[in-house]
Design a protein around this motif. Structure first.
Motif, PDB file in Angstrom:
ATOM      1  N   PRO A  80      15.806 -24.643  -8.079  1.00 45.93           N
ATOM      2  CA  PRO A  80      16.464 -23.599  -8.879  1.00 45.93           C
ATOM      3  C   PRO A  80      17.982 -23.599  -8.785  1.00 45.93           C
ATOM      4  O   PRO A  80      18.662 -23.042  -9.662  1.00 45.93           O
ATOM      5  N   ALA A  81      18.547 -24.228  -7.753  1.00 40.92           N
ATOM      6  CA  ALA A  81      20.005 -24.251  -7.601  1.00 40.92           C
ATOM      7  C   ALA A  81      20.667 -25.346  -8.436  1.00 40.92           C
ATOM      8  O   ALA A  81      21.890 -25.323  -8.631  1.00 40.92           O
ATOM      9  N   ALA A  82      19.901 -26.296  -8.939  1.00 39.41           N
ATOM     10  CA  ALA A  82      20.495 -27.492  -9.550  1.00 39.41           C
ATOM     11  C   ALA A  82      21.258 -27.197 -10.832  1.00 39.41           C
ATOM     12  O   ALA A  82      22.350 -27.725 -11.056  1.00 39.41           O
ATOM     13  N   ARG A  83      20.727 -26.363 -11.698  1.00 42.09           N
ATOM     14  CA  ARG A  83      21.399 -26.098 -12.983  1.00 42.09           C
ATOM     15  C   ARG A  83      22.749 -25.449 -12.780  1.00 42.09           C
ATOM     16  O   ARG A  83      23.695 -25.710 -13.528  1.00 42.09           O
ATOM     17  N   ALA A  84      22.855 -24.577 -11.782  1.00 44.81           N
ATOM     18  CA  ALA A  84      24.144 -23.936 -11.507  1.00 44.81           C
ATOM     19  C   ALA A  84      25.094 -24.895 -10.799  1.00 44.81           C
ATOM     20  O   ALA A  84      26.311 -24.833 -10.998  1.00 44.81           O
ATOM     21  N   LEU A  85      24.552 -25.798  -9.990  1.00 40.73           N
ATOM     22  CA  LEU A  85      25.387 -26.721  -9.223  1.00 40.73           C
ATOM     23  C   LEU A  85      26.065 -27.744 -10.123  1.00 40.73           C
ATOM     24  O   LEU A  85      27.249 -28.049  -9.941  1.00 40.73           O
ATOM     25  N   PHE A  86      25.328 -28.277 -11.086  1.00 41.47           N
ATOM     26  CA  PHE A  86      25.846 -29.354 -11.939  1.00 41.47           C
ATOM     27  C   PHE A  86      26.218 -28.815 -13.319  1.00 41.47           C
ATOM     28  O   PHE A  86      25.325 -28.534 -14.129  1.00 41.47           O
ATOM     29  N   PRO A  87      27.507 -28.675 -13.622  1.00 41.25           N
ATOM     30  CA  PRO A  87      27.880 -28.231 -14.972  1.00 41.25           C
ATOM     31  C   PRO A  87      27.474 -29.231 -16.049  1.00 41.25           C
ATOM     32  O   PRO A  87      27.308 -28.861 -17.202  1.00 41.25           O
ATOM     33  N   ASP A  88      27.318 -30.500 -15.663  1.00 42.07           N
ATOM     34  CA  ASP A  88      26.848 -31.532 -16.587  1.00 42.07           C
ATOM     35  C   ASP A  88      25.368 -31.820 -16.355  1.00 42.07           C
ATOM     36  O   ASP A  88      24.932 -32.966 -16.365  1.00 42.07           O
ATOM     37  N   TRP A  89      24.573 -30.749 -16.186  1.00 41.61           N
ATOM     38  CA  TRP A  89      23.174 -30.899 -15.801  1.00 41.61           C
ATOM     39  C   TRP A  89      22.405 -31.785 -16.770  1.00 41.61           C
ATOM     40  O   TRP A  89      21.628 -32.639 -16.348  1.00 41.61           O
ATOM     41  N   LYS A  90      22.615 -31.629 -18.063  1.00 38.41           N
ATOM     42  CA  LYS A  90      21.873 -32.449 -19.034  1.00 38.41           C
ATOM     43  C   LYS A  90      22.228 -33.921 -18.893  1.00 38.41           C
ATOM     44  O   LYS A  90      21.353 -34.797 -18.978  1.00 38.41           O
ATOM     45  N   LEU A  91      23.507 -34.211 -18.684  1.00 38.26           N
ATOM     46  CA  LEU A  91      23.909 -35.598 -18.474  1.00 38.26           C
ATOM     47  C   LEU A  91      23.325 -36.131 -17.173  1.00 38.26           C
ATOM     48  O   LEU A  91      22.893 -37.289 -17.093  1.00 38.26           O
ATOM     49  N   MET A  92      23.293 -35.287 -16.167  1.00 37.37           N
ATOM     50  CA  MET A  92      22.732 -35.672 -14.874  1.00 37.37           C
ATOM     51  C   MET A  92      21.241 -36.004 -15.016  1.00 37.37           C
ATOM     52  O   MET A  92      20.761 -37.008 -14.476  1.00 37.37           O
ATOM     53  N   THR A  93      20.518 -35.189 -15.755  1.00 31.61           N
ATOM     54  CA  THR A  93      19.080 -35.424 -15.910  1.00 31.61           C
ATOM     55  C   THR A  93      18.808 -36.722 -16.657  1.00 31.61           C
ATOM     56  O   THR A  93      17.920 -37.486 -16.277  1.00 31.61           O
ATOM     57  N   SER A  94      19.560 -36.967 -17.715  1.00 32.10           N
ATOM     58  CA  SER A  94      19.320 -38.200 -18.477  1.00 32.10           C
ATOM     59  C   SER A  94      19.644 -39.429 -17.640  1.00 32.10           C
ATOM     60  O   SER A  94      18.956 -40.452 -17.714  1.00 32.10           O
ATOM     61  N   GLY A  95      20.687 -39.347 -16.797  1.00 34.44           N
ATOM     62  CA  GLY A  95      21.014 -40.455 -15.915  1.00 34.44           C
ATOM     63  C   GLY A  95      19.936 -40.698 -14.876  1.00 34.44           C
ATOM     64  O   GLY A  95      19.594 -41.854 -14.574  1.00 34.44           O
ATOM     65  N   CYS A  96      19.371 -39.626 -14.320  1.00 34.02           N
ATOM     66  CA  CYS A  96      18.299 -39.761 -13.334  1.00 34.02           C
ATOM     67  C   CYS A  96      17.069 -40.419 -13.950  1.00 34.02           C
ATOM     68  O   CYS A  96      16.462 -41.320 -13.359  1.00 34.02           O
ATOM     69  N   VAL A  97      16.705 -39.968 -15.146  1.00 33.44           N
ATOM     70  CA  VAL A  97      15.517 -40.522 -15.801  1.00 33.44           C
ATOM     71  C   VAL A  97      15.747 -41.982 -16.173  1.00 33.44           C
ATOM     72  O   VAL A  97      14.849 -42.825 -16.033  1.00 33.44           O
ATOM     73  N   PRO A 138      27.764 -23.017  -4.220  1.00 35.57           N
ATOM     74  CA  PRO A 138      27.684 -21.579  -3.932  1.00 35.57           C
ATOM     75  C   PRO A 138      28.452 -21.143  -2.689  1.00 35.57           C
ATOM     76  O   PRO A 138      28.759 -19.954  -2.538  1.00 35.57           O
ATOM     77  N   GLN A 139      28.796 -22.077  -1.790  1.00 33.33           N
ATOM     78  CA  GLN A 139      29.484 -21.699  -0.557  1.00 33.33           C
ATOM     79  C   GLN A 139      30.986 -21.964  -0.596  1.00 33.33           C
ATOM     80  O   GLN A 139      31.762 -21.177  -0.057  1.00 33.33           O
ATOM     81  N   VAL A 140      31.411 -23.055  -1.221  1.00 35.97           N
ATOM     82  CA  VAL A 140      32.830 -23.424  -1.161  1.00 35.97           C
ATOM     83  C   VAL A 140      33.488 -23.453  -2.538  1.00 35.97           C
ATOM     84  O   VAL A 140      34.650 -23.827  -2.658  1.00 35.97           O
ATOM     85  N   GLY A 141      32.778 -23.066  -3.570  1.00 36.46           N
ATOM     86  CA  GLY A 141      33.372 -22.996  -4.897  1.00 36.46           C
ATOM     87  C   GLY A 141      33.299 -24.323  -5.656  1.00 36.46           C
ATOM     88  O   GLY A 141      32.561 -25.245  -5.286  1.00 36.46           O
ATOM     89  N   THR A 142      34.113 -24.422  -6.695  1.00 40.38           N
ATOM     90  CA  THR A 142      34.088 -25.586  -7.568  1.00 40.38           C
ATOM     91  C   THR A 142      34.897 -26.730  -6.983  1.00 40.38           C
ATOM     92  O   THR A 142      36.030 -26.536  -6.547  1.00 40.38           O
ATOM     93  N   MET A 143      34.310 -27.916  -6.984  1.00 37.29           N
ATOM     94  CA  MET A 143      34.976 -29.132  -6.505  1.00 37.29           C
ATOM     95  C   MET A 143      34.828 -30.219  -7.555  1.00 37.29           C
ATOM     96  O   MET A 143      33.771 -30.352  -8.171  1.00 37.29           O
ATOM     97  N   LEU A 202      24.165 -33.745   2.871  1.00 35.61           N
ATOM     98  CA  LEU A 202      23.039 -32.834   2.703  1.00 35.61           C
ATOM     99  C   LEU A 202      23.477 -31.550   2.011  1.00 35.61           C
ATOM    100  O   LEU A 202      22.817 -31.072   1.080  1.00 35.61           O
ATOM    101  N   ARG A 203      24.624 -31.010   2.413  1.00 31.28           N
ATOM    102  CA  ARG A 203      25.036 -29.689   1.934  1.00 31.28           C
ATOM    103  C   ARG A 203      25.605 -29.695   0.529  1.00 31.28           C
ATOM    104  O   ARG A 203      25.747 -28.635  -0.080  1.00 31.28           O
ATOM    105  N   THR A 204      25.948 -30.873  -0.003  1.00 32.74           N
ATOM    106  CA  THR A 204      26.360 -30.914  -1.403  1.00 32.74           C
ATOM    107  C   THR A 204      25.160 -30.785  -2.339  1.00 32.74           C
ATOM    108  O   THR A 204      25.341 -30.734  -3.565  1.00 32.74           O
ATOM    109  N   LEU A 205      23.961 -30.735  -1.791  1.00 32.86           N
ATOM    110  CA  LEU A 205      22.755 -30.407  -2.552  1.00 32.86           C
ATOM    111  C   LEU A 205      22.186 -29.114  -1.963  1.00 32.86           C
ATOM    112  O   LEU A 205      21.204 -29.127  -1.223  1.00 32.86           O
ATOM    113  N   PRO A 206      22.813 -27.979  -2.226  1.00 28.41           N
ATOM    114  CA  PRO A 206      22.428 -26.731  -1.557  1.00 28.41           C
ATOM    115  C   PRO A 206      20.962 -26.376  -1.793  1.00 28.41           C
ATOM    116  O   PRO A 206      20.459 -26.417  -2.912  1.00 28.41           O
ATOM    117  N   GLY A 207      20.282 -26.088  -0.703  1.00 26.78           N
ATOM    118  CA  GLY A 207      18.881 -25.703  -0.762  1.00 26.78           C
ATOM    119  C   GLY A 207      17.915 -26.833  -0.497  1.00 26.78           C
ATOM    120  O   GLY A 207      16.748 -26.580  -0.184  1.00 26.78           O
TER     121      GLY A 207
END
Length: 284
Positions: free
Chosen positions: A173-190, A242-247, A149-154
């Motif tokens: 609103p937290a998703a774009r900051a959470l995923f540095p590959d946000w565009k790749l993530m969105t295309s995969g979801c769609v 936002p809580q534990v940094g980059t992983m 649950l917490r790896t999807l903050p908010g």
């Protein structure tokens, strides 16, 4: 004669796929000479694609408009070649064409099929501190352990029935900051949702999610209209949490037997590494 279900946006799934992919193939890419002047059509014209595939323009127009329901294997193969489809796209085209030919209705998901399989809670608990979650075929969050649950903050602030990974990626609103590959993530979801819609264009959970996201997100609407079906196949994921940094974590996903397409997704890190330490903090 029974008609193929019309899907979320009108027309047949086969027609929508052909229109979307035709718009993405330029004449130059298809080896067609184009004279000077401005073209109103962004990709291939219907008559150009029909000529490349060796079918009449009238027949191709009937395919796009859902008036022709029994395309042969040879026609679909020729269209796939003309549209320069890769293996995933070709497979998807054959699947929806086969469905158009058979006219067999697909069963809708019933509530029991949205429940996690027996033993899911025990499995998720055993996987701690590694984040794990169970997702439906449309990426609804059906069950998870604390890290899952917490790896999807908010997302925990949303009602349980709205917790969906695709909805989160596009609308939170937290998703774009959470995923540095946000565009790749969105295309995969769609792409994943497109594959489900191809099999079950009239399933209420699919059509409702597509309608919501197409209205709420211009990014989703643009990707949906492009009709890409390439799945995201990455085996690692970097999160700017936002809580534990980059992983940077290893991702494992597997189908759960005896369910309606449920998958178990787990994030892993080597013990003793900063990434693993971050997961332990999220699990508390």
């Amino acid at each position: 004669m029974a008609q193929e279900p019309q899907g979320a946006n009108g027309g047949t799934e086969l027609g929508r796929f052909l229109r979307a992919r035709r718009a993405q193939v330029t004449p130059e890419h298809a080896g067609i000479g184009v004279g000077p002047g401005w073209r109103r059509t962004p990709g291939l014209r219907r008559e150009e694609l029909a000529a490349l595939a060796g079918v009449s323009v009238d027949y191709y127009i009937r395919l796009e408009r859902g008036k022709e329901h029994r395309p042969s294997h040879a026609v679909i193969d020729a269209l796939a070649a003309a549209l320069r489809l890769d293996a995933n796209e070709r497979g998807h085209l054959f699947a929806i064409a086969t469905r158009a030919t058979s006219m067999l209705p697909k069963p809708s998901v019933v509530p029991d099929e949205c429940r996690p399989a027996p033993g899911t809670d025990l499995l998720l608990e055993r996987l701690r501190p590694y984040p794990a979650r169970v997702l439906s075929r449309t990426l609804d969050l059906l069950a998870c352990n604390p890290g899952g649950l917490r790896t999807l903050p908010g997302i925990e602030d949303w009602p349980v029935q709205r917790r969906n990974v695709i909805r989160y990626v596009f609308l939170h609103p937290a998703a774009r900051a959470l995923f540095p590959d946000w565009k790749l993530m969105t295309s995969g979801c769609v792409a994943r949702l497109r594959a489900v819609a191809g099999r079950e264009p009239d399933a209420p959970d699919v059509t409702e999610l597509v309608a919501e996201l197409a209205t709420a997100s211009t990014d989703f609407a643009w990707l949906w209209d492009r009709y890409e079906v390439r799945p995201f196949t990455g085996t690692s994921k970097t999160l700017h949490h936002p809580q534990v940094g980059t992983m940077t974590l290893t991702v494992q996903a597997m189908q759960i037997e005896g369910t309606a397409g449920h998958r178990l997704v787990t994030y892993l890190a080597e013990p003793g590494t900063p990434d693993h330490d971050a997961l332990v903090l999220l699990d508390r």
